[in-house]
Design a protein around this motif. Structure first.
Motif, PDB file in Angstrom:
ATOM      1  N   ILE A   1       0.833  -1.198   0.000  1.00 10.97           N
ATOM      2  CA  ILE A   1       0.000   0.000   0.000  1.00 10.97           C
ATOM      3  C   ILE A   1       0.869   1.250   0.000  1.00 10.97           C
ATOM      4  CG2 ILE A   1      -1.700   1.347   1.303  1.00 10.97           C
ATOM      5  CD1 ILE A   1      -2.809  -1.279   2.363  1.00 10.97           C
ATOM      6  N   MET A   2       0.611   2.107  -0.971  1.00  9.91           N
ATOM      7  CA  MET A   2       1.240   3.424  -1.039  1.00  9.91           C
ATOM      8  C   MET A   2       0.117   4.454  -0.919  1.00  9.91           C
ATOM      9  SD  MET A   2       4.496   2.776  -1.555  1.00  9.91           S
ATOM     10  CE  MET A   2       5.054   4.438  -1.876  1.00  9.91           C
ATOM     11  N   GLY A   3       0.341   5.467  -0.096  1.00  4.99           N
ATOM     12  CA  GLY A   3      -0.733   6.424   0.139  1.00  4.99           C
ATOM     13  C   GLY A   3      -0.287   7.868   0.114  1.00  4.99           C
ATOM     14  N   TRP A   4      -1.278   8.725  -0.053  1.00  7.09           N
ATOM     15  CA  TRP A   4      -1.100  10.171   0.066  1.00  7.09           C
ATOM     16  C   TRP A   4      -1.961  10.652   1.239  1.00  7.09           C
ATOM     17  CZ3 TRP A   4       2.303  13.276  -2.393  1.00  7.09           C
ATOM     18  CH2 TRP A   4       2.888  12.807  -3.573  1.00  7.09           C
ATOM     19  N   TYR A   5      -1.359  11.469   2.066  1.00 10.79           N
ATOM     20  CA  TYR A   5      -2.044  12.114   3.177  1.00 10.79           C
ATOM     21  C   TYR A   5      -1.889  13.621   3.007  1.00 10.79           C
ATOM     22  CZ  TYR A   5      -2.291   7.692   5.757  1.00 10.79           C
ATOM     23  OH  TYR A   5      -2.578   6.406   6.164  1.00 10.79           O
TER      24      TYR A   5
ATOM     25  N   LEU B   1      -5.979  10.907   5.576  1.00 12.50           N
ATOM     26  CA  LEU B   1      -5.729  10.111   4.384  1.00 12.50           C
ATOM     27  C   LEU B   1      -6.470  10.722   3.205  1.00 12.50           C
ATOM     28  CD1 LEU B   1      -4.632   7.483   3.033  1.00 12.50           C
ATOM     29  CD2 LEU B   1      -6.793   6.415   3.708  1.00 12.50           C
ATOM     30  N   VAL B   2      -5.770  10.855   2.094  1.00 12.89           N
ATOM     31  CA  VAL B   2      -6.377  11.349   0.860  1.00 12.89           C
ATOM     32  C   VAL B   2      -6.727  10.188  -0.055  1.00 12.89           C
ATOM     33  CG1 VAL B   2      -6.018  12.739  -1.214  1.00 12.89           C
ATOM     34  CG2 VAL B   2      -5.129  13.525   0.996  1.00 12.89           C
ATOM     35  N   ALA B   3      -5.756   9.308  -0.260  1.00 12.25           N
ATOM     36  CA  ALA B   3      -5.967   8.177  -1.158  1.00 12.25           C
ATOM     37  C   ALA B   3      -4.861   7.160  -0.948  1.00 12.25           C
ATOM     38  CB  ALA B   3      -5.958   8.631  -2.619  1.00 12.25           C
ATOM     39  N   PHE B   4      -5.162   5.897  -1.273  1.00  9.76           N
ATOM     40  CA  PHE B   4      -4.100   4.891  -1.296  1.00  9.76           C
ATOM     41  C   PHE B   4      -4.335   3.944  -2.458  1.00  9.76           C
ATOM     42  CE2 PHE B   4      -6.232   1.077   0.132  1.00  9.76           C
ATOM     43  CZ  PHE B   4      -7.203   1.469   1.052  1.00  9.76           C
TER      44      PHE B   4
ATOM     45  N   PRO C   1     -10.225  25.613  -2.580  1.00 14.13           N
ATOM     46  CA  PRO C   1      -9.416  26.206  -1.512  1.00 14.13           C
ATOM     47  C   PRO C   1      -9.249  25.278  -0.318  1.00 14.13           C
ATOM     48  CG  PRO C   1     -10.891  27.859  -2.415  1.00 14.13           C
ATOM     49  CD  PRO C   1     -11.267  26.544  -3.060  1.00 14.13           C
ATOM     50  N   GLU C   2     -10.246  24.471  -0.041  1.00 15.37           N
ATOM     51  CA  GLU C   2     -10.149  23.547   1.099  1.00 15.37           C
ATOM     52  C   GLU C   2      -9.182  22.388   0.853  1.00 15.37           C
ATOM     53  OE1 GLU C   2     -12.949  24.622  -0.430  1.00 15.37           O
ATOM     54  OE2 GLU C   2     -14.479  23.029  -0.516  1.00 15.37           O
ATOM     55  N   ASP C   3      -8.645  22.270  -0.342  1.00 18.62           N
ATOM     56  CA  ASP C   3      -7.601  21.279  -0.626  1.00 18.62           C
ATOM     57  C   ASP C   3      -6.220  21.792  -0.218  1.00 18.62           C
ATOM     58  OD1 ASP C   3      -9.330  20.527  -3.670  1.00 18.62           O
ATOM     59  OD2 ASP C   3      -9.326  19.338  -1.834  1.00 18.62           O
ATOM     60  N   THR C   4      -6.146  23.048   0.178  1.00 17.33           N
ATOM     61  CA  THR C   4      -4.867  23.623   0.611  1.00 17.33           C
ATOM     62  C   THR C   4      -4.327  22.870   1.813  1.00 17.33           C
ATOM     63  OG1 THR C   4      -5.399  25.832  -0.226  1.00 17.33           O
ATOM     64  CG2 THR C   4      -3.770  25.691   1.535  1.00 17.33           C
ATOM     65  N   ALA C   5      -3.092  22.367   1.675  1.00 20.13           N
ATOM     66  CA  ALA C   5      -2.478  21.556   2.733  1.00 20.13           C
ATOM     67  C   ALA C   5      -1.071  21.177   2.310  1.00 20.13           C
ATOM     68  CB  ALA C   5      -3.303  20.297   2.990  1.00 20.13           C
ATOM     69  N   VAL C   6      -0.347  20.611   3.259  1.00 22.39           N
ATOM     70  CA  VAL C   6       0.895  19.923   2.923  1.00 22.39           C
ATOM     71  C   VAL C   6       0.529  18.472   2.631  1.00 22.39           C
ATOM     72  CG1 VAL C   6       3.178  19.231   3.687  1.00 22.39           C
ATOM     73  CG2 VAL C   6       2.261  21.459   4.363  1.00 22.39           C
ATOM     74  N   TYR C   7       0.971  17.993   1.491  1.00 23.98           N
ATOM     75  CA  TYR C   7       0.661  16.633   1.059  1.00 23.98           C
ATOM     76  C   TYR C   7       1.875  15.738   1.281  1.00 23.98           C
ATOM     77  CZ  TYR C   7      -3.762  18.103  -0.934  1.00 23.98           C
ATOM     78  OH  TYR C   7      -5.046  18.572  -1.091  1.00 23.98           O
TER      79      TYR C   7
END
Length: 111
Positions: A33-37, A47-50, A87-93
């Motif tokens: 499993i590789m994921g994006w947070y 968690l955004v996606a894996f 705008p609500e997607d603003t974050a450190v990924y």
């Protein structure tokens, strides 16, 4: 030891797109499993996606239909295509697998 390096973040207007990359220092074939947070200021990391080694994917409800995760095992890289940004997607990924984390890449979406 596995090192993960994210890239592709930046400033984009609402409705725009960005593609994030996560380059691994060695083969990701053995990491199921590789994921994006992501973590926005004042918020918990979420968690955004894996994606699994078999290509199965899972997304947070907030990004379904807008974000697409993919992996290229030959290039030891995981991607996150982000469309219709808000705008609500603003974050450190952050990129993640098991206990390994990258340093993060900042995404800023202006309204």
């Amino acid at each position: 030891q596995l090192q993960l390096v994210e890239s592709g973040g930046g400033l984009v207007q609402a409705g725009g797109s960005l593609k994030l990359s996560c380059a691994a220092s060695k083969s990701i074939f053995n990491f199921n499993i590789m994921g994006w947070y992501r973590q926005a200021p004042g918020n918990k990391r979420e968690l955004v996606a894996f994606i699994t080694i078999g290509g199965n994917t899972n997304y947070a409800d907030s990004v379904k239909g807008r974000f697409t995760i993919s992996r290229d095992n030959a290039k030891n890289t995981v991607y996150l295509q982000m469309n219709s940004l808000k705008p609500e997607d603003t974050a450190v990924y952050y990129c993640n697998t098991q206990s390994f984390w990258g340093q993060g890449t900042l995404v800023t979406v202006s309204s």
